[in-house]
Design a protein around this motif. Structure first.
Motif, PDB file in Angstrom:
ATOM      1  N   ARG A 173       0.694  -1.201   0.178  1.00 25.70           N
ATOM      2  CA  ARG A 173       0.224   0.175  -0.255  1.00 25.70           C
ATOM      3  C   ARG A 173       1.089   1.546  -0.001  1.00 25.70           C
ATOM      4  O   ARG A 173       2.248   1.138   0.474  1.00 25.70           O
ATOM      5  N   ASP A 242      -3.431   3.980   3.195  1.00 27.99           N
ATOM      6  CA  ASP A 242      -3.197   2.847   3.486  1.00 27.99           C
ATOM      7  C   ASP A 242      -4.416   1.891   3.024  1.00 27.99           C
ATOM      8  O   ASP A 242      -3.962   0.435   2.617  1.00 27.99           O
ATOM      9  N   ASN A 243      -5.102   2.398   2.221  1.00 31.48           N
ATOM     10  CA  ASN A 243      -6.602   1.360   2.153  1.00 31.48           C
ATOM     11  C   ASN A 243      -6.568   1.728   0.420  1.00 31.48           C
ATOM     12  O   ASN A 243      -7.432   1.756  -0.498  1.00 31.48           O
ATOM     13  N   ASP A 252     -10.170  -3.288   0.351  1.00 22.96           N
ATOM     14  CA  ASP A 252     -10.484  -2.646   1.125  1.00 22.96           C
ATOM     15  C   ASP A 252     -12.794  -2.071   1.338  1.00 22.96           C
ATOM     16  O   ASP A 252     -12.427  -1.184   0.980  1.00 22.96           O
TER      17      ASP A 252
HETATM   18 MG    MG Z   1      -7.470  -1.438   4.984  1.00 22.24          MG
END
Ligand code: MG
Ligand code: AMP
Length: 477
Positions: A173, A242-243, A252
């Motif tokens: 990520r 982070d996604n 996600d």
């Molecule tokens: Mg996540």
């Protein structure tokens, strides 16, 4: 050929700074809810609920939790797999390797206050949404199985626990790079960048300026991805860094949903109070996230800091150009335009503005235009629309002289008849909660061929009600 695991562990070869060895925590009783036979066949992996719930570690696996950080709603935080365990990278007989990850597999060193578990509803939601996105032709992580754990997870109330098996090109990520830059050193970032190149951009190995090209490639994949989201009306809901993947896959599926009435301000997530991740903001947020990735790479781009910033800014600007070009040509195809001419963007924008003004359902507007069912939409009855329609028809058949047949064919291929409408997903989840999985199974069949305009899909195409307008998704996943 017998289905069998064939694990590779390239991630384990990274410094242990990047992960923690972590087995899944066994559960009381595995009970299979859904298994993706087609994907299992493509991957050549066996069907064994005990594996997909974390009770049995397959031969050759090396379970671990990945470390990462991220900007959540603009704020930097240390994160990591708090409830996910990577079994390894399974390589198919054709040599393509995929991460096999169990989501909801128990606590890890990165769980913070969390229980490491997941509830049935959100895991099935991810299964349905990710498989629908895949069928729509949008890069995404896939879902292989959902298995009940026989245990209760506590959110606002007690819910059935479940584990989802997620399949991805990788789980790298933007936040993995942020972790390396913030908590490691330049060597960690370089190791990670080399790893990302090896895994996703092999053509860059040995090329000049590999790290600048890495940034450009990620920006390009993300630009194409976000254009596809916008074209089908997908609202991710939680575009934290982070996604956002390096591979360019959607990841996600928490509070995501499909836009109903066309509105740039569409937000479904109950925690997105300021609309940071609204439909219309998604391209800019992706650029903001890429700027966070670029920051981590600066020391690798050029030894002169100012020169490095200039290079990074150029890559981020290229995101916008690629995004806009893909969005525009995609919108053109939705209106049957095989190529884009100078006046076409104005034509497209005019329609979208009318849709916004008349709160016209996004998917239905394009679907009914495709089918020429003009009597079915309130928007189509307005004089403003009729004036636009005449311009559009003239553009199609007078200016370009396209054949009617070609236009309809292009429109059908570009406007899905079938999307995972919010009320359909909710119906399927409610039935599954009561142990009736047929509603979901039938929905999944209909979602498999979104551009086919089949009769069994018609029942799903009924226009949505007020319930849908007030639709909210929750992050209590
Ligand atoms: Mg996540
Ligand atoms: P998400 O919003 O799903 O991207 O998750 C953000 C972070 O919270 C990730 O680091 C997750 O691993 C972590 N997380 C989410 N739910 C749980 C949970 N039930 N237990 C532990 N960690 C969790």
């Amino acid at each position: 050929m017998e289905k069998e695991w064939n694990f590779d562990h390239s991630y384990v070869a990274l410094p242990d700074f990047f992960f923690s060895k972590q087995d899944p925590t066994p559960v009381k009783e595995a009970q299979l809810v859904i298994f993706n036979e087609q994907l299992a066949t493509e991957l050549n992996v066996p069907s064994l609920p005990e594996v997909y719930v974390g009770n049995l570690i397959p031969q050759g696996a090396f379970p671990l939790a990945q470390a990462y950080a991220g900007h959540q709603f603009g704020r930097f935080t240390m994160l990591g797999d708090g409830r996910a365990v990577l079994l390894g990278e399974h390589c198919t007989p054709t040599g393509h390797c995929f991460d096999i990850q169990l989501k909801g597999a128990g606590r890890t060193p990165y769980s913070r206050g969390g229980d490491g578990r997941a509830a049935l509803g959100p895991m099935l939601r991810e299964y349905i949404m990710s498989e629908a996105m895949h069928a729509l032709g949008i890069p995404t992580t896939r879902s292989l199985a959902v298995v009940l754990t026989g245990e209760v997870v506590w959110r606002e109330r007690g819910l059935k626990g479940a584990v989802l098996t997620r399949v991805a090109d990788s789980h790298l990520r933007v936040g993995t790079f942020e972790y390396a830059a913030r908590f490691g050193n330049q060597e960690h970032v370089k190791t990670l960048a080399d790893y990302a190149i090896k895994r996703h951009f092999k053509q860059l190995e040995g090329a000049p300026h590999p790290y600048l090209k890495l940034l450009q490639e990620v920006a390009s994949r993300q630009a194409k991805l976000i254009a596809k989201w916008q074209l089908v009306g997908f609202v991710h809901g939680v575009m934290n860094t982070d996604n956002m993947t390096i591979s360019g896959e959607t990841i996600d599926y928490g509070p995501c949903a499909m836009m109903e009435a066309y509105d740039l301000k569409t937000v479904f997530s109950s925690i997105d109070k300021n609309g940071r991740y609204a439909y219309g903001n998604q391209p800019e947020i992706a650029m903001w996230n890429l700027a966070r990735l670029a920051e981590t790479l600066l020391p690798l781009l050029h030894e002169d800091a100012e020169a490095a910033v200039g290079m990074a800014q150029g890559s981020i600007k290229s995101f916008w150009d690629i995004y806009h070009q893909h969005w525009l040509s995609g919108m053109g195809r939705k209106l049957g335009l095989a190529t884009i001419g100078t006046k076409d963007e104005a034509l497209i924008t005019e329609l979208l503005e009318l849709m916004q003004k008349h709160k016209s359902n996004y998917t239905d507007t394009f679907r009914l235009l495709t089918l020429e069912q003009l009597e079915e939409m309130p928007l189509f009855m307005t004089d403003e629309f009729k004036a636009w329609y005449d311009k559009w028809q003239a553009r199609l058949f007078t200016v370009e002289k396209q054949s009617k047949e070609d236009v309809v064919k292009l429109m059908k291929a570009s406007n899905p008849a079938m999307i995972p409408r919010n009320h359909l997903v909710e119906e399927a989840l409610a039935a599954a909660e009561a142990q009736d999985y047929q509603v979901m199974e039938k929905l999944l069949v209909a979602l498999k061929n979104p551009y086919e305009y089949r009769s069994d899909q018609e029942a799903y195409m009924k226009m949505t009600t007020e319930l849908a307008c007030a639709y909210q998704t929750f992050c209590g996943t």
